[in-house]
Motif scaffolding. Structure first.
Motif, short mmCIF file in Angstrom:
data_model
loop_
_atom_site.label_atom_id
_atom_site.label_comp_id
_atom_site.label_asym_id
_atom_site.label_seq_id
_atom_site.Cartn_x
_atom_site.Cartn_y
_atom_site.Cartn_z
N PHE A 215 0.83 -1.21 0.00
CA PHE A 215 0.00 0.00 0.00
C PHE A 215 0.87 1.26 0.00
O PHE A 215 0.58 2.22 -0.72
N ALA A 216 1.93 1.25 0.79
CA ALA A 216 2.81 2.42 0.85
C ALA A 216 3.44 2.69 -0.51
O ALA A 216 3.56 3.84 -0.94
N ARG A 217 3.83 1.62 -1.21
CA ARG A 217 4.44 1.83 -2.53
C ARG A 217 3.42 2.37 -3.52
O ARG A 217 3.73 3.24 -4.34
N PHE A 218 2.21 1.85 -3.48
CA PHE A 218 1.18 2.34 -4.39
C PHE A 218 0.91 3.82 -4.13
O PHE A 218 0.80 4.62 -5.08
N ARG A 219 0.78 4.19 -2.89
CA ARG A 219 0.45 5.57 -2.55
C ARG A 219 1.55 6.54 -2.96
O ARG A 219 1.28 7.68 -3.34
N GLU A 220 2.79 6.09 -2.93
CA GLU A 220 3.91 6.98 -3.24
C GLU A 220 4.19 7.07 -4.73
O GLU A 220 4.60 8.13 -5.21
N THR A 221 4.03 5.98 -5.48
CA THR A 221 4.47 5.97 -6.88
C THR A 221 3.32 5.76 -7.86
O THR A 221 2.98 6.67 -8.62
N LEU A 222 2.72 4.59 -7.85
CA LEU A 222 1.70 4.28 -8.86
C LEU A 222 0.54 5.25 -8.79
O LEU A 222 -0.01 5.66 -9.83
N ASN A 223 0.14 5.64 -7.60
CA ASN A 223 -0.97 6.57 -7.45
C ASN A 223 -0.67 7.92 -8.10
O ASN A 223 -1.57 8.62 -8.57
N ALA A 224 0.61 8.29 -8.13
CA ALA A 224 0.99 9.56 -8.76
C ALA A 224 0.80 9.50 -10.27
O ALA A 224 0.48 10.51 -10.91
N TYR A 225 1.00 8.31 -10.87
CA TYR A 225 0.80 8.18 -12.31
C TYR A 225 -0.68 8.19 -12.68
O TYR A 225 -1.02 8.50 -13.82
N LEU A 226 -1.55 7.82 -11.74
CA LEU A 226 -2.99 7.89 -11.99
C LEU A 226 -3.48 9.31 -11.73
O LEU A 226 -4.37 9.56 -10.91
N TRP A 227 -2.85 10.26 -12.40
CA TRP A 227 -3.23 11.67 -12.38
C TRP A 227 -3.20 12.26 -10.98
O TRP A 227 -4.11 12.99 -10.56
N GLY A 228 -2.16 11.92 -10.26
CA GLY A 228 -1.87 12.61 -9.01
C GLY A 228 -2.75 12.28 -7.83
O GLY A 228 -2.91 13.09 -6.93
N GLY A 229 -3.32 11.09 -7.79
CA GLY A 229 -4.06 10.68 -6.61
C GLY A 229 -5.56 10.69 -6.74
O GLY A 229 -6.27 10.63 -5.74
N ILE A 230 -6.08 10.75 -7.97
CA ILE A 230 -7.53 10.75 -8.16
C ILE A 230 -8.13 9.43 -7.66
O ILE A 230 -9.25 9.38 -7.14
N ALA A 231 -7.37 8.35 -7.79
CA ALA A 231 -7.91 7.02 -7.50
C ALA A 231 -7.90 6.67 -6.02
O ALA A 231 -8.53 5.69 -5.63
N LEU A 232 -7.20 7.42 -5.20
CA LEU A 232 -7.08 7.07 -3.79
C LEU A 232 -7.29 8.31 -2.94
O LEU A 232 -6.54 9.28 -3.05
N VAL A 233 -8.29 8.29 -2.08
CA VAL A 233 -8.61 9.44 -1.23
C VAL A 233 -8.32 9.15 0.23
O VAL A 233 -8.65 9.97 1.09
N HIS A 234 -7.72 8.00 0.54
CA HIS A 234 -7.41 7.62 1.91
C HIS A 234 -5.90 7.72 2.16
O HIS A 234 -5.09 7.54 1.25
N ASP A 235 -5.55 7.96 3.41
CA ASP A 235 -4.15 8.12 3.77
C ASP A 235 -3.52 6.86 4.36
O ASP A 235 -2.31 6.79 4.48
N SER A 236 -4.31 5.91 4.75
CA SER A 236 -3.76 4.72 5.40
C SER A 236 -4.47 3.48 4.90
O SER A 236 -5.60 3.53 4.40
#
Length: 670
Positions: A215-236
């Protein structure tokens, strides 16, 4: 509704003994806030606040009506009847003890709910119990034809809305059948004990510490490629797990796809994700995070992308995201998040409709043609600008698809060339608009405007300047798809002579294919993005490579601006770049590299045999012909059994990669 007054002087002698039946106003089932807006109020029995008031932090007040007051009398009536039944039972017991004859069966007094007085003696029966308020009172039928029996189901909109509701709402109003009713929001407002159960991590199906790392890796890298975090609105991870098991499984499976662990984590997460998707197919209740989970899976899982994107759109429309998007554009800020997710879905849907050459599920309407109005709403970020740049280009690509149709055997006539030019102008306008918006160096006016909107224009540290360069990349890929249409329906034989105008368009497609591949190879921000970006980028890389090899092999008689050495050089570079993804053994980039390498070997073999044949008799080697000897069957030669002079073995991964490219090549014109 105005009550009719009862005047005793107007009662005729013949009706003096008749009971007065007052008219009862319609029962109020909605809170005051929802009544004022004339919208449906999701206030379930036993809850203090409805869904909308809870979400917006409003005070939820339900005004009492005449029917509400009468309900209190009904409760008093039931208590009296119970007491009198107990009294009758005790009286019968006394009579039996004293050996008294049994009297004529008496009836308990019946309290008229509309008049509050005793109107007779009547014993309660089993039919008097309100079965419609007992959960699961009806037997389960395989067809789902069961009656809705919850209080929430009765909370329909007012009668004044009956003429504007969807037809299916009228059917439910008449039948109360569950299987025709769609209320996917209900799970959010139900008690947790009825909807939540231990997820797959709590059940021990996947290690919690490993899940935290993924989860930490997704939030830091892959989520950024999905237009800067549109796909994930949670922090943990805990927040994600509490919200949606489907989203949790999607994040873990997609991140495991990029892990260098021989596919160990992916082989565990992937079946869990498939199981949850199967359950979601028939689940009545969904959350926004379920839709996000399906989109994340679609963007990265090549074997499920089309099915997941379609399911996500279907669930999203059940959640009325398309309507909330329109409301947000009408200055309803409480629906901004739903509108943002709807645009995210549009991009997801069109990524794969364009890639597969199929009609999109989401069609263009006013919320899409005017999508930039969303960027003027409060709370907009640079992530929204990145996302809407994608919305803009896929609107153009969808119009191209609609203009020329799906038939790849229909030749584009000369009088349609002007349409190609207009679309090319649209693409150039899109590029010139969005590249400076997403780049590091913004114009002074844009900087000032972004500062007024509290928008941070600095590049994301994980994707660097990829967003602005991605505009150029998508521009090149769009032009390849646009101008390659000129090869539709043509037979690439030696006798065919291509017109100068058509040749010009094909050369533009060739130049854009080279431009896209060279940008990926030579730009330091683009090379590392090959593994992290969604599947669409890899699809277009494969498309450009196959297009160049086809143009060089089949269209030599057309005198195009393409040469053998240039094609080999750029594809060799792409193969070497994709070889760097070898540790990610489950990622499609790994198989794509192997497949392109196999194609390149056959491409070289054909060129060597061609040169040898030219030296001997001055005639190039033709490609193997299909049955009937009419068409040069490029696909059969490249992907299937061939009649080439020499053969070389392909390993299993090369064959898998070739099957991926074979499916892609079948979608190409020419």
């Amino acid at each position: 509704m105005k009550r009719a007054r009862f005047d005793p002087s107007q009662v005729s002698p013949s009706s003096e003994s008749a009971e007065h039946q007052p008219k009862i106003s319609r029962k109020i089932r909605a809170c005051q806030a929802c009544q004022n807006r004339k919208i449906k109020c999701d206030l379930e029995h036993g809850q203090e606040q409805c869904a909308r008031c809870s979400r917006l932090g409003l005070k939820c007040v339900v005004n009492k009506s005449l029917q509400t007051l009468l309900d209190g009398e009904n409760e008093w009536k039931r208590n009296i009847e119970v007491q009198m039944q107990s009294l009758q039972t005790a009286l019968s017991e006394i009579q039996r003890t004293l050996n008294m004859p049994q009297p004529i069966p008496t009836q308990l007094p019946s309290i008229d709910s509309s008049s509050s007085y005793l109107s007779g003696i009547q014993a309660p029966s089993a039919q008097a119990v309100p079965q419609t308020h007992l959960e699961g009172s009806e037997p389960i039928r395989p067809t789902g034809m069961t009656r809705e029996n919850s209080v929430e189901a009765e909370a329909q909109e007012g009668d004044d809305q009956a003429m504007v509701n969807a037809p299916m709402a009228s059917l439910f109003e008449v039948t109360k059948l569950r299987n025709v009713r769609s209320d996917p929001w209900a799970r959010i407002h139900r008690p947790l004990s009825r909807t939540q159960k231990p997820d797959f991590i709590a059940q021990g199906k996947f290690d919690a510490q490993e899940a935290g790392r993924l989860f930490a890796r997704f939030r830091e890298t892959l989520n950024a490629y999905l237009w800067g975090g549109i796909a994930l609105v949670h922090d943990s991870l805990d927040e994600v797990r509490a919200s949606s098991s489907l989203l949790t499984a999607a994040i873990l499976a997609v991140t495991a796809l990029h892990a260098q662990d021989d596919g160990r984590a992916f082989d565990i997460c992937y079946p869990i994700f498939l199981d949850l998707v199967s359950q979601a197919m028939f689940d009545r209740y969904h959350a926004l995070d379920d839709v996000r989970g399906l989109c994340i899976g679609a963007f990265y899982l090549s074997d499920l992308s089309w099915k997941l994107s379609g399911l996500a759109v279907r669930i999203a429309t059940e959640l009325n995201l398309h309507q909330f998007c329109a409301m947000a554009l009408r200055d309803r800020p409480e629906y901004v998040e739903e509108a943002r997710l709807w645009y995210f879905l549009y991009v997801c849907d069109h990524h794969f409709s364009i890639a597969y050459g199929r009609p999109p599920v989401i069609s263009e309407d006013s919320t899409l043609s005017c999508h930039e109005d969303f960027l003027r709403l409060p709370g907009v970020t640079m992530s929204d600008h990145r996302l809407h740049s994608q919305v803009g280009v896929f609107i153009i690509l969808s119009r191209i698809y609609n203009a020329f149709g799906p038939d790849r055997s229909r030749m584009i006539a000369n009088d349609e060339f002007e349409i190609l030019r207009r679309f090319d102008v649209d693409l150039a306008h899109w590029r010139d608009k969005w590249k400076p918006r997403l780049g590091k160096q913004l114009h002074s006016l844009q900087k000032e405007r972004f500062q007024l909107l509290n928008i941070i224009a600095a590049p994301n540290p994980h994707v660097a300047d990829y967003p602005a360069k991605g505009v150029i990349l998508h521009y090149h890929f769009a032009r390849v798809q646009l101008f390659s249409i000129c090869l539709r329906g043509l037979r690439p034989t030696e006798q065919y002579r291509m017109s100068n105008e058509r040749r010009e368009f094909v050369n533009l497609a060739i130049g854009s294919a080279f431009g896209a591949l060279e940008l990926i190879l030579n730009d330091p921000d683009m090379r590392p993005a090959v593994v992290g970006v969604p599947l669409y980028l890899l699809t277009t890389i494969a498309y450009a490579c196959v297009f160049l090899m086809k143009a060089q092999t089949q269209w030599r008689s057309a005198s195009l601006n393409i040469g053998y050495e240039g094609v080999v050089s750029v594809i060799e570079g792409i193969v070497a770049l994709l070889d760097e993804t070898s540790p990610c053994v489950r990622h499609v980039a790994h198989y794509l590299g192997r497949g392109l390498n196999g194609m390149l070997k056959k491409f070289r073999e054909h060129n060597a045999a061609d040169r040898q044949q030219v030296q001997q008799n001055g005639q190039p080697v033709p490609l193997p012909y299909a049955d009937g000897g009419v068409w040069p069957d490029w696909n059969s030669w490249m992907f299937g059994a061939t009649n080439m002079p020499s053969q070389f073995p392909l390993d299993q991964e090369q064959q898998y990669g070739l099957s991926f490219l074979d499916a892609l090549s079948s979608q190409m014109p020419g």
